[in-house]
Design an enzyme around this catalytic site. Structure first.
Site, short mmCIF file in Angstrom:
data_model
loop_
_atom_site.label_atom_id
_atom_site.label_comp_id
_atom_site.label_asym_id
_atom_site.label_seq_id
_atom_site.Cartn_x
_atom_site.Cartn_y
_atom_site.Cartn_z
N LEU A 110 0.88 -1.17 0.00
CA LEU A 110 0.00 0.00 0.00
C LEU A 110 0.92 1.21 0.00
CD1 LEU A 110 -2.74 -0.92 2.66
CD2 LEU A 110 -3.01 -0.85 0.18
N ASP A 111 0.50 2.28 -0.66
CA ASP A 111 1.30 3.51 -0.66
C ASP A 111 1.46 4.02 0.76
OD1 ASP A 111 0.98 3.42 -3.41
OD2 ASP A 111 -0.67 4.88 -3.39
N LYS A 112 2.49 4.81 0.94
CA LYS A 112 2.70 5.43 2.25
C LYS A 112 1.44 6.15 2.72
CE LYS A 112 5.98 8.53 4.52
NZ LYS A 112 7.08 9.47 4.33
#
Ligand code: URA
Length: 242
Positions: A110-112
């Site tokens: 998952l993106d930051k």
């Protein structure tokens, strides 16, 4: 998990220390089996599911055996990486788990700046079953958008022809459900880089917030707070593929 393994090797693989450090733990009687100090660090031990409740180190139950799978409620601002700078998802787990062999890895990323359900496992076969497009495991996201929906997004995402910038293969059909004028649920079976954000960019919008609520039939439990994790039970693993 089955078969037998030398005790010192098992503890070293679980991150308790090098083989000689583990042998030292045995010498100082810090390792007990059924409450009795282990005498021989080289003893072979059966990898039974109940081993963590019988084998203790420093009076604490043994860490989960290899074959570990977790769900984590990923908070915003942490990165799915073993080595980037800043806060990493692995910092949310016990430090010893960083030294496990086989290593614990995130199942995809998952993106930051994305929150929600993240799976981690040391089981490579399970990881591949979940991320392989062959198995069509659906990932459910809620996206909060900078601008109101236009109305054509669901058809665009479902078309199977949407091409993301810089790519040569169109996206597989995805489902979008309108939740409000500026929010939507998006269900995708692929895991391309920044996929949901780029899908909305292709539709002339911008994702302000993104949260993953579900993977296959496995929901992020309401009582799992941001930053908390839980071991997956066999029924949870089955739910992913249900
Ligand atoms: N799509 C994105 O854009 N980001 C994520 O983190 C997951 C899916």
């Amino acid at each position: 998990m089955s078969g037998t393994i030398r005790l010192d090797r098992l503890l070293a693989n679980l991150g308790y220390g090098s083989r000689s450090e583990v042998q030292h733990l045995v010498r100082i009687r810090a390792v007990t089996l059924g409450g009795v100090p282990v005498e021989d660090a080289g003893m072979r031990i059966a990898l039974a599911a109940d081993l963590p409740s019988r084998l203790s180190v420093d009076e604490k139950p043994l860490d989960p055996l290899p074959g570990l799978a977790l769900m984590l409620h990923k908070p915003l601002g942490v990165t799915c990486s073993h080595k980037e700078v800043g806060r990493l998802v692995y910092d949310l787990l016990p430090p010893r788990w960083r030294r496990r062999d086989p290593a614990l890895s995130t199942v995809g990323r998952l993106d930051k700046e994305t929150s929600g359900l993240l799976l981690l496992t040391d089981d490579g076969a399970l990881l591949h079953r979940i991320i392989s497009p062959k198995h069509h495991v659906a990932k459910h996201y809620t996206a909060t958008l900078a601008r109101p929906l236009r109305g054509d997004e669901a058809a665009l995402f479902a078309s199977g022809t949407l091409m993301l910038e810089g790519e040569t293969k169109p996206l597989a059909p995805a489902v979008m459900e309108v939740l409000s004028p500026t929010s939507a649920r998006v269900i995708v079976t692929e895991g391309r880089y920044h996929q949901v954000r780029r899908m909305f960019a292709a539709a002339g919008n911008h994702v302000d917030a993104l949260h993953r609520e579900r993977i296959g039939g496995l929901l992020l439990p309401a009582d799992l707070g941001a930053g908390e994790y839980r071991q997956l039970k066999p029924a949870d693993v089955a739910a992913i593929f249900a």
